[in-house]
Design an enzyme around this catalytic site. Structure first.
Site, mmCIF file in Angstrom:
data_model
loop_
_atom_site.group_PDB
_atom_site.id
_atom_site.type_symbol
_atom_site.label_atom_id
_atom_site.label_comp_id
_atom_site.label_asym_id
_atom_site.label_seq_id
_atom_site.Cartn_x
_atom_site.Cartn_y
_atom_site.Cartn_z
ATOM 1 N N SER A 186 80.989 43.697 55.218
ATOM 2 C CA SER A 186 82.071 44.696 55.495
ATOM 3 C C SER A 186 81.539 45.347 56.904
ATOM 4 O O SER A 186 80.529 45.135 57.496
ATOM 5 C CB SER A 186 82.084 45.898 54.341
ATOM 6 O OG SER A 186 80.587 46.605 54.451
ATOM 7 N N SER B 101 80.747 48.445 57.377
ATOM 8 C CA SER B 101 80.465 49.936 57.343
ATOM 9 C C SER B 101 79.162 50.427 57.992
ATOM 10 O O SER B 101 78.790 51.445 58.307
ATOM 11 C CB SER B 101 80.125 50.324 55.670
ATOM 12 O OG SER B 101 78.992 49.542 55.084
ATOM 13 N N LYS C 55 72.775 50.694 53.949
ATOM 14 C CA LYS C 55 73.021 51.936 54.837
ATOM 15 C C LYS C 55 71.953 52.311 55.760
ATOM 16 O O LYS C 55 70.857 51.634 55.517
ATOM 17 C CB LYS C 55 73.431 52.961 53.891
ATOM 18 C CG LYS C 55 74.768 52.677 52.977
ATOM 19 C CD LYS C 55 75.991 52.493 53.712
ATOM 20 C CE LYS C 55 77.137 52.151 52.659
ATOM 21 N NZ LYS C 55 78.350 51.748 53.343
ATOM 22 N N SER D 21 82.756 54.053 55.810
ATOM 23 C CA SER D 21 81.593 53.934 55.012
ATOM 24 C C SER D 21 81.820 54.980 53.705
ATOM 25 O O SER D 21 81.944 56.022 53.754
ATOM 26 C CB SER D 21 80.212 54.270 55.915
ATOM 27 O OG SER D 21 79.291 54.092 55.038
#
Length: 264
Positions: free
Chosen positions: A74, A76, A131, A223
């Site tokens: 992704s 994010s 993250k 995100s």
């Protein structure tokens, strides 16, 4: 990833058990019968177990306690990590953990502000997410007007320019590219979408409980992170991302050789 890990553990122990039982009980009997017809031949299942057990055991140990590969699916963490990046994750940076149940057995270190971490989110325990740690236990975190505040202090931002995306990340072209400074070694780049639609995206204030962390994606308006589902328990950590070893994005023409060896 969890099912692959479980399968690897089962195959490793099964092949090792077959090989061990054969050596303890059946190999001696076959040797004693040597020369009687074909009864001294090693069974096929034992042959395969003997061949594959060492390989499976090495892979299991490396993946569980040294480094594990992951693929970024992704946007994010753009611009730090692009769709199609293949990364390596340090599995001992935050302690040695058992495969499958992720239980820590040896404590080594704890995340620092700015670390890029792989974890299993509480709401999706069978998935691996990535993250950046922006809040440590005890921190007061706030996010408003596209500014991150840590313990009342606004993070420093330096505008770089308009971002130019490529491949499957091309839709982020035109977003604001900024350098965010969290203090210490926590300087990195983030993306923000300049639109009233995102002005109040993820706004709020939080206090990070002991034993938990506040994580956010570098692509702030794309995100799903602690701003929406809460803080991350330390028990859910999988490791610290440290290297991009390859990038493959068919929409961008295949392998991006410039990404190879990028450190995080």
């Amino acid at each position: 990833m969890k099912w692959f890990e479980l399968g690897l553990v089962i195959l490793t122990f099964a092949s090792g058990l077959v090989w061990l039982l054969d050596r303890l009980f059946f190999a001696k009997a076959r040797k004693a019968r040597a020369g009687l017809l074909d009864e001294d031949r090693e069974p096929v299942v034992v042959d395969y177990a003997r061949a594959f057990f060492p390989i499976l055991a090495v892979v299991l140990v490396l993946r569980s306690f040294v480094a594990e590969p992951f693929r970024i699916p992704s946007s994010s963490m753009m611009p730090t990590l692009l769709i199609g990046d293949f990364i390596l994750v340090n599995k001992f940076a935050y302690g040695l953990r058992l495969p499958v149940n992720n239980k820590k057995v040896v404590g080594i270190g704890l995340p620092e502000r700015g670390d890029v971490v792989v974890f299993r989110p509480p709401q999706y325990p069978d998935q691996d997410w990535i993250k950046r740690v922006v809040g440590l236990p005890g921190d007061r975190i706030a996010y408003r007007d596209n500014v991150l505040y840590v313990n009342g202090e606004a993070s420093a931002y330096q505008p770089i320019g308009a971002y130019v995306g490529k491949g499957r990340g091309e839709d982020m072209t035109g977003a604001s590219l900024l350098a965010e400074d969290l203090g210490g070694d926590g300087r990195h780049e983030v993306l923000e979408i300049d639109s009233p639609l995102f002005a109040q995206h993820g706004v709020g204030e939080w206090t990070v409980p002991e034993g938990e962390y506040f994580v956010m994606g570098d692509n702030r308006d794309r995100s799903d992170d602690s701003r929406f589902w809460g803080t991350l328990p330390e028990t859910q950590l999988r490791g610290k991302a440290f290297l991009v070893w390859m990038n493959f994005d068919s929409a961008a023409g295949g392998v991006d050789f410039d990404r190879i060896g990028t450190r995080l």
